[in-house]
Design a protein around this motif. Structure first.
Motif, short mmCIF file in Angstrom:
data_model
loop_
_atom_site.label_atom_id
_atom_site.label_comp_id
_atom_site.label_asym_id
_atom_site.label_seq_id
_atom_site.Cartn_x
_atom_site.Cartn_y
_atom_site.Cartn_z
N HIS A 62 46.20 45.25 43.79
CA HIS A 62 44.81 45.62 43.54
C HIS A 62 44.71 47.00 42.89
CE1 HIS A 62 40.47 45.41 44.28
NE2 HIS A 62 40.55 46.68 44.65
N THR A 66 43.69 44.96 36.65
CA THR A 66 42.27 45.06 36.32
C THR A 66 41.41 44.13 37.16
OG1 THR A 66 42.58 43.36 34.61
CG2 THR A 66 42.77 45.68 33.92
N GLN A 67 42.02 43.24 37.90
CA GLN A 67 41.29 42.24 38.68
C GLN A 67 41.20 42.65 40.15
OE1 GLN A 67 38.91 40.10 39.07
NE2 GLN A 67 39.78 38.68 37.54
N HIS A 68 40.15 42.19 40.83
CA HIS A 68 39.97 42.43 42.26
C HIS A 68 40.80 41.38 43.02
CE1 HIS A 68 38.18 43.12 46.14
NE2 HIS A 68 37.32 44.00 45.65
N THR A 78 43.63 33.30 39.61
CA THR A 78 42.91 34.34 38.88
C THR A 78 43.83 34.83 37.76
OG1 THR A 78 41.58 36.35 39.14
CG2 THR A 78 43.71 36.31 40.26
N ALA A 80 44.71 38.58 35.40
CA ALA A 80 44.55 40.03 35.43
C ALA A 80 45.36 40.65 34.31
CB ALA A 80 44.98 40.59 36.78
N THR A 217 36.51 37.76 33.41
CA THR A 217 37.53 36.77 33.72
C THR A 217 38.83 37.42 34.16
OG1 THR A 217 38.19 36.67 31.39
CG2 THR A 217 36.56 35.05 32.16
N ALA A 218 39.22 38.49 33.49
CA ALA A 218 40.47 39.19 33.83
C ALA A 218 40.23 40.64 34.24
CB ALA A 218 41.45 39.15 32.66
N HIS A 220 37.64 43.09 36.42
CA HIS A 220 36.54 43.18 37.40
C HIS A 220 35.88 44.55 37.24
CE1 HIS A 220 34.38 43.12 41.20
NE2 HIS A 220 34.73 41.85 41.37
#
Length: 321
Positions: A62, A66-68, A78, A80, A217-218, A220
């Motif tokens: 995390h 870049t993603q949660h 997901t 990222a 999308t990638a 958050h």
């Protein structure tokens, strides 16, 4: 890595970064139609596979991505990015967590550089990072496929199908029961149709996420604490990206597709005019004919007629100016 499925009837090896798997198996359009209908599979076993284990894996990732992902549910797919300090895209990771391990597949040949970066950021976190490309192969089942997932496979369920992390030793057995096989060119044609960017194709050394529509999308927007986050926030709050992704309908009378990097100009000016962007991926689609993705300057008019080398191109916006 060279796939054993290149021994299947009709297999023609891909070139460039996708070398090692089949470009096609003798009938590009039939293979595209099969995927569009939800049948068959695509051999993506040349893609890199990276795993992260340990109690801190999601908390740690995390901080870097870049993603949660700190609360990523088991089995939820997901994607990222990893950015440079200036916010430029370096890696795209296609992720899923199985409860004990976070799995990611990445562009062919990039896994060692990715793992080297991740290792440098471990500090005191309880995580172990490994390259698993020799042990696991990625295969893709298209949306609508009713094929059962084989035992031992980890699954990424995504809107356009399922990515399987399959033990590499099972690849040939899998192919025997899940055909027909479709080549990477068929997969790429559907990727371009769906406007999905790919690192190394739609990116260069200065591409930022906003240019490709990867926000949401990638990337958050409600989290910080990752390298390059300042650039993302600045563009989101104060400005517009300098370039934007577009979808191109190419002149079908041309024999050759414009390759990656072909400059784009206004049709009325041609090569004597100002360069407005470049073709990133061009393909032949079973219904749409020759199509492409391209990066153009943000201020290029939406109705501008473009030309790539000698090929006329009509654009549709993917990222709004």
């Amino acid at each position: 890595m060279k796939s054993p499925l290149l021994s299947l009837p009709g297999a023609v090896s891909a070139e460039g970064v996708d070398e090692g798997v089949a470009a096609h198996y003798g009938d590009l359009f039939r293979e595209q139609r099969a995927l569009a209908d939800g049948t068959g599979f695509v051999d993506l076993s040349h893609r890199g596979v990276v795993t992260v284990t340990g109690d801190d894996r999601l908390t740690w990732l995390h901080l870097l991505l870049t993603q949660h992902v700190s609360d990523l549910p088991v089995g939820q797919a997901t994607e990222a990015l990893i950015l440079s300090a200036h916010g430029h895209i370096e890696h795209a990771l296609y992720l899923v967590d199985d409860g004990t391990t976070t799995w990611a597949h990445v562009e062919p040949g990039t896994e060692d550089a990715l793992v080297a970066y991740l290792e440098s950021m471990k500090f005191f976190y309880r995580v172990e990072v490994a390259v698993r490309t020799e042990d696991f192969a990625v295969v893709h089942l298209p949306a609508g496929s009713i094929a059962e997932v084989p035992d031992g496979a980890v699954v990424r369920e995504i809107p356009y199908g399922r990515d399987l992390f399959l033990p590499r030793a099972d690849l040939e057995t899998f192919a025997a029961g899940y055909g027909p096989a479709a080549g990477i060119l068929a997969y790429e044609a559907l990727r371009v149709e769906a406007h999905r960017p790919r690192v190394g194709f739609e990116t260069d050394h200065r591409t930022i996420p906003h240019e490709l529509g990867w926000i949401g999308t990638a990337v958050h927007l409600q989290k910080g604490c990752y390298r390059g986050q300042e650039t993302v926030a600045r563009v989101q709050n104060l400005g517009k990206p300098p370039r934007r992704l577009v979808f191109l309908h190419l002149d079908g009378s041309e024999v050759h597709l414009p390759p990656h990097g072909t400059p784009l100009y206004l049709a009325d000016e041609g090569p004597d005019g100002r360069k407005l962007g470049f073709v990133t991926t061009s393909v032949r689609h079973h219904e749409l004919g020759p199509i492409a993705l391209a990066l153009v300057k943000r201020n290029v008019p939406l109705d501008a007629r473009l030309v790539a080398d000698s090929t006329a191109a009509a654009q549709e916006p993917v990222v709004e100016p």
